[in-house]
Enzyme design. Structure first.
Site, PDB file in Angstrom:
ATOM      1  N   HIS A  87       6.569  26.185   8.075  1.00 49.59           N
ATOM      2  CA  HIS A  87       7.518  26.363   6.972  1.00 49.59           C
ATOM      3  C   HIS A  87       7.773  27.852   6.685  1.00 49.59           C
ATOM      4  O   HIS A  87       7.460  28.354   5.606  1.00 49.59           O
ATOM      5  CB  HIS A  87       7.020  25.640   5.705  1.00 49.59           C
ATOM      6  CG  HIS A  87       8.142  25.305   4.766  1.00 49.59           C
ATOM      7  ND1 HIS A  87       7.998  24.519   3.678  1.00 49.59           N
ATOM      8  CD2 HIS A  87       9.465  25.676   4.768  1.00 49.59           C
ATOM      9  CE1 HIS A  87       9.153  24.412   3.031  1.00 49.59           C
ATOM     10  NE2 HIS A  87      10.052  25.112   3.690  1.00 49.59           N
ATOM     11  N   ARG A 129      13.721  19.027   6.005  1.00 45.80           N
ATOM     12  CA  ARG A 129      12.455  18.529   5.454  1.00 45.80           C
ATOM     13  C   ARG A 129      11.831  17.585   6.470  1.00 45.80           C
ATOM     14  O   ARG A 129      12.560  16.822   7.127  1.00 45.80           O
ATOM     15  CB  ARG A 129      12.681  17.777   4.136  1.00 45.80           C
ATOM     16  CG  ARG A 129      12.858  18.672   2.934  1.00 45.80           C
ATOM     17  CD  ARG A 129      11.564  19.426   2.576  1.00 45.80           C
ATOM     18  NE  ARG A 129      11.749  20.348   1.469  1.00 45.80           N
ATOM     19  CZ  ARG A 129      12.119  21.616   1.583  1.00 45.80           C
ATOM     20  NH1 ARG A 129      12.344  22.129   2.782  1.00 45.80           N
ATOM     21  NH2 ARG A 129      12.238  22.393   0.530  1.00 45.80           N
ATOM     22  N   GLU A 159       3.190  19.769   3.491  1.00 41.58           N
ATOM     23  CA  GLU A 159       3.231  21.222   3.636  1.00 41.58           C
ATOM     24  C   GLU A 159       2.039  21.674   4.490  1.00 41.58           C
ATOM     25  O   GLU A 159       0.941  21.124   4.349  1.00 41.58           O
ATOM     26  CB  GLU A 159       3.134  21.885   2.252  1.00 41.58           C
ATOM     27  CG  GLU A 159       4.442  21.942   1.493  1.00 41.58           C
ATOM     28  CD  GLU A 159       5.530  22.738   2.212  1.00 41.58           C
ATOM     29  OE1 GLU A 159       5.258  23.865   2.665  1.00 41.58           O
ATOM     30  OE2 GLU A 159       6.651  22.224   2.334  1.00 41.58           O
TER      31      GLU A 159
HETATM   32  P1  NAD Z   1      23.102  22.086   0.167  1.00 41.62           P
HETATM   33  O1  NAD Z   1      22.914  21.209  -1.014  1.00 41.62           O
HETATM   34  O2  NAD Z   1      24.059  23.214   0.102  1.00 41.62           O
HETATM   35  O3  NAD Z   1      23.536  21.171   1.435  1.00 41.62           O
HETATM   36  C1  NAD Z   1      23.038  19.883   1.695  1.00 41.62           C
HETATM   37  C2  NAD Z   1      24.143  19.078   2.384  1.00 41.62           C
HETATM   38  O4  NAD Z   1      23.604  17.840   2.800  1.00 41.62           O
HETATM   39  C3  NAD Z   1      25.340  18.786   1.478  1.00 41.62           C
HETATM   40  O5  NAD Z   1      26.542  19.113   2.136  1.00 41.62           O
HETATM   41  C4  NAD Z   1      25.235  17.287   1.217  1.00 41.62           C
HETATM   42  O6  NAD Z   1      26.511  16.659   1.044  1.00 41.62           O
HETATM   43  C5  NAD Z   1      24.578  16.830   2.514  1.00 41.62           C
HETATM   44  N1  NAD Z   1      23.921  15.532   2.383  1.00 41.62           N
HETATM   45  C6  NAD Z   1      23.169  15.071   1.340  1.00 41.62           C
HETATM   46  N2  NAD Z   1      22.759  13.829   1.614  1.00 41.62           N
HETATM   47  C7  NAD Z   1      23.259  13.496   2.814  1.00 41.62           C
HETATM   48  C8  NAD Z   1      23.194  12.330   3.619  1.00 41.62           C
HETATM   49  N3  NAD Z   1      22.536  11.255   3.202  1.00 41.62           N
HETATM   50  N4  NAD Z   1      23.822  12.343   4.795  1.00 41.62           N
HETATM   51  C9  NAD Z   1      24.507  13.430   5.218  1.00 41.62           C
HETATM   52  N5  NAD Z   1      24.617  14.561   4.501  1.00 41.62           N
HETATM   53  C10 NAD Z   1      23.997  14.589   3.324  1.00 41.62           C
HETATM   54  O7  NAD Z   1      21.648  22.605   0.557  1.00 41.62           O
HETATM   55  P2  NAD Z   1      21.259  23.813   1.529  1.00 41.62           P
HETATM   56  O8  NAD Z   1      21.051  25.045   0.736  1.00 41.62           O
HETATM   57  O9  NAD Z   1      22.204  23.852   2.676  1.00 41.62           O
HETATM   58  O10 NAD Z   1      19.815  23.320   2.018  1.00 41.62           O
HETATM   59  C11 NAD Z   1      19.691  22.138   2.796  1.00 41.62           C
HETATM   60  C12 NAD Z   1      18.246  21.713   2.877  1.00 41.62           C
HETATM   61  O11 NAD Z   1      17.523  22.659   3.647  1.00 41.62           O
HETATM   62  C13 NAD Z   1      17.506  21.708   1.510  1.00 41.62           C
HETATM   63  O12 NAD Z   1      17.653  20.488   0.833  1.00 41.62           O
HETATM   64  C14 NAD Z   1      16.080  21.957   1.886  1.00 41.62           C
HETATM   65  O13 NAD Z   1      15.387  20.747   2.021  1.00 41.62           O
HETATM   66  C15 NAD Z   1      16.178  22.639   3.259  1.00 41.62           C
HETATM   67  N6  NAD Z   1      15.687  24.024   3.208  1.00 41.62           N
HETATM   68  C16 NAD Z   1      14.654  24.368   4.025  1.00 41.62           C
HETATM   69  C17 NAD Z   1      14.173  25.661   4.016  1.00 41.62           C
HETATM   70  C18 NAD Z   1      13.046  26.070   4.925  1.00 41.62           C
HETATM   71  O14 NAD Z   1      12.427  27.088   4.678  1.00 41.62           O
HETATM   72  N7  NAD Z   1      12.761  25.347   5.990  1.00 41.62           N
HETATM   73  C19 NAD Z   1      14.745  26.608   3.148  1.00 41.62           C
HETATM   74  C20 NAD Z   1      15.819  26.241   2.340  1.00 41.62           C
HETATM   75  C21 NAD Z   1      16.284  24.932   2.379  1.00 41.62           C
END
Ligand code: NAD
Length: 318
Positions: free
Chosen positions: A281, A232, A261
Site C-alpha cells: 500500500h 482496494r 492492510e
Molecule cells: P473517485 O471517487 O474519483 O472515482 C471512483 C470511480 O469509480 C467513480 O467514477 C465512480 O463512478 C466509479 N465507481 C463506483 N462504483 C463503481 C462500480 N460499482 N462500478 C464501476 N465504477 C464504479 O475516486 P478516486 O480518487 O479516483 O479513487 C479511486 C479509489 O482508489 C478509491 O476509492 C480508493 O479505494 C483507491 N485509492 C487507493 C490508493 C492507494 O494508495 N493504493 C490511494 C488513493 C485511492
C-alpha cells in the site's frame, strides 16, 4: 471545539505546530497523537472531541458509540471503507475525505507497474542476480496497448491521461456515464475484460464492487493480459487471481492493496503467485502527496469550522 488528530499525517512536526497555533488563536484546542489501533486508546483520545482526524487507521465503531460530542470525521485518505459509515450516518456525524491528494501518485505507480510487468522486470532482475541474461524474457511496449480502466474517477482519468502519452487506446467501465478526452470508449465490464491488454482497477470498495474480479471475470481476460489493482484488495478475489497466475491464464498482475492492510500474513496467496508485483500500500505515499494531503484536510477543517463542509462523503441533514 476540541480537534483530535489520531495519527501522524507524514508531514514535519512544524506543519502541525503551525495549525495548532492557528486553531488555538481561533479559540479551539488541537491535540495530535501517534497512531494507536487499540479501540480502548481510540475511545480514550476521542471521547470528548468535536472533530477527529485520521488517515487510514481503521476507526473502531466503539469510538462513535461512546462519543458524546463528535460532529465531524475528517479523513486524510481517499477511501473511507475503514470508517464505520453507517454508525456515522446514524449519529449524524459529518464525514469528509482528502479526495485528490494521491491522484498523481497512484497513477504514476500504475504506469510503473504496467511497464515492470510488460518488461519482465521481476524475472530479469532475478536472472541478473543469478548471473543470467534476458534470454527468453524479452518484453513488450506499453505503446499501442489497450488499457481498460475500471472506475473512471479522478485516478482512473489521470491514469488514462498518462496512458494516452504512451499512445495507448483507453477503454473504461464506470457506473455512470463519463466524458473525458483520454477515454476513447465506455464499455461494459465484460467487454473491457475481453478487449484490454491491461486492466487497471480504480473503483472504490463498496458492497457492489466487493469481489468484482473473481474466477469468472479473470477467465474473460486475454491470456497475455495484465491486471493492476491500486484500488482496494477486496475488489479482487485473491485466491482466484493467484490460481489464474499459477495456471498461466493471464500474463501477470500487480497489487498495491489487499483484503487487509499490510503487514500481510506470509502465506497470503498473492505473495507466492508467479508474475506478480506486490507493494505494501505505497501508491498514495509520496512526500509530495503527503504535503498535499495535510493541506487538504486542514482546509476541510477550517471550512467545516465556518459551516461549509468540503470534500463531503456524508453531510447530515439539519
Ligand atoms: P473517485 O471517487 O474519483 O472515482 C471512483 C470511480 O469509480 C467513480 O467514477 C465512480 O463512478 C466509479 N465507481 C463506483 N462504483 C463503481 C462500480 N460499482 N462500478 C464501476 N465504477 C464504479 O475516486 P478516486 O480518487 O479516483 O479513487 C479511486 C479509489 O482508489 C478509491 O476509492 C480508493 O479505494 C483507491 N485509492 C487507493 C490508493 C492507494 O494508495 N493504493 C490511494 C488513493 C485511492
Amino acid at each position: 471545539m476540541k480537534i483530535v488528530l489520531l495519527e501522524g499525517l507524514g508531514v514535519p512536526e512544524s506543519v502541525l505546530e503551525e495549525h495548532a497555533a492557528r486553531l488555538q488563536a481561533m479559540g479551539h484546542t488541537f491535540l495530535a497523537y501517534e497512531k494507536d489501533t487499540s479501540a480502548r486508546v481510540q475511545v480514550e483520545r476521542s471521547k470528548d472531541a468535536d472533530v477527529i482526524m485520521l488517515a487510514n487507521m481503521p476507526l473502531d465503531v466503539s469510538v462513535l458509540e461512546q462519543t458524546t460530542s463528535l460532529k465531524f470525521i475528517n479523513v486524510a485518505f481517499t477511501g473511507v471503507d475503514h470508517i464505520p459509515m453507517e454508525e456515522a450516518k446514524k449519529r449524524k456525524i459529518a464525514v469528509s475525505n482528502a479526495s485528490g491528494y494521491a491522484t498523481q501518485a497512484v497513477s504514476e505507480l500504475c504506469i510503473s507497474f504496467m511497464i515492470q510487468l510488460l518488461r519482465n522486470v521481476n524475472e530479469t532482475g532475478k536472472r541478473c542476480r543469478e548471473g543470467g541474461t534476458k534470454d527468453g524474457l524479452v518484453g513488450n511496449l506499453l505503446c499501442g496497448k489497450t488499457v481498460g480502466i475500471v472506475g473512471a474517477g479522478a485516478i482512473g482519468k489521470k491514469t488514462a491521461a498518462l496512458c494516452k502519452a504512451f499512445d495507448c487506446t483507453v477503454i473504461a467501465y464506470n457506473r455512470s456515464t463519463v466524458q473525458d478526452v483520454s477515454i476513447d470508449e465506455q464499455v461494459s465490464l465484460e467487454e473491457l475484460l475481453k478487449r484490454a491488454d491491461i486492466v487497471s482497477l480504480h473503483c472504490p470498495l463498496t458492497a457492489e464492487t466487493k469481489g468484482m474480479i473473481g474466477k469468472q471475470e479473470l477467465a474473460l481476460m486475454k491470456k497475455q493480459a495484465i491486471l493492476i489493482n491500486t484500488a482496494r484488495g477486496g475488489v479482487i478475489d485473491s485466491a482466484a487471481l493467484a490460481e489464474a497466475l499459477r495456471e498461466d491464464r493471464i500474463r501477470g498482475a500487480a497489487c498495491d492493496v489487499f483484503e487487509m492492510e499490510p503487514p500481510l500474513p506470509t502465506d497470503h496467496p498473492l505473495l507466492h503467485a508467479p508474475h506478480m508485483v506486490v507493494t505494501p500500500h505505497i501508491a498514495f505515499a509520496s512526500q509530495e502527496s503527503m504535503e498535499q494531503r495535510a493541506a487538504i484536510v486542514f482546509d476541510n477543517l477550517y471550512a467545516w469550522l465556518e459551516g461549509k463542509q468540503k470534500n463531503s462523503i456524508y453531510t447530515p441533514k439539519l
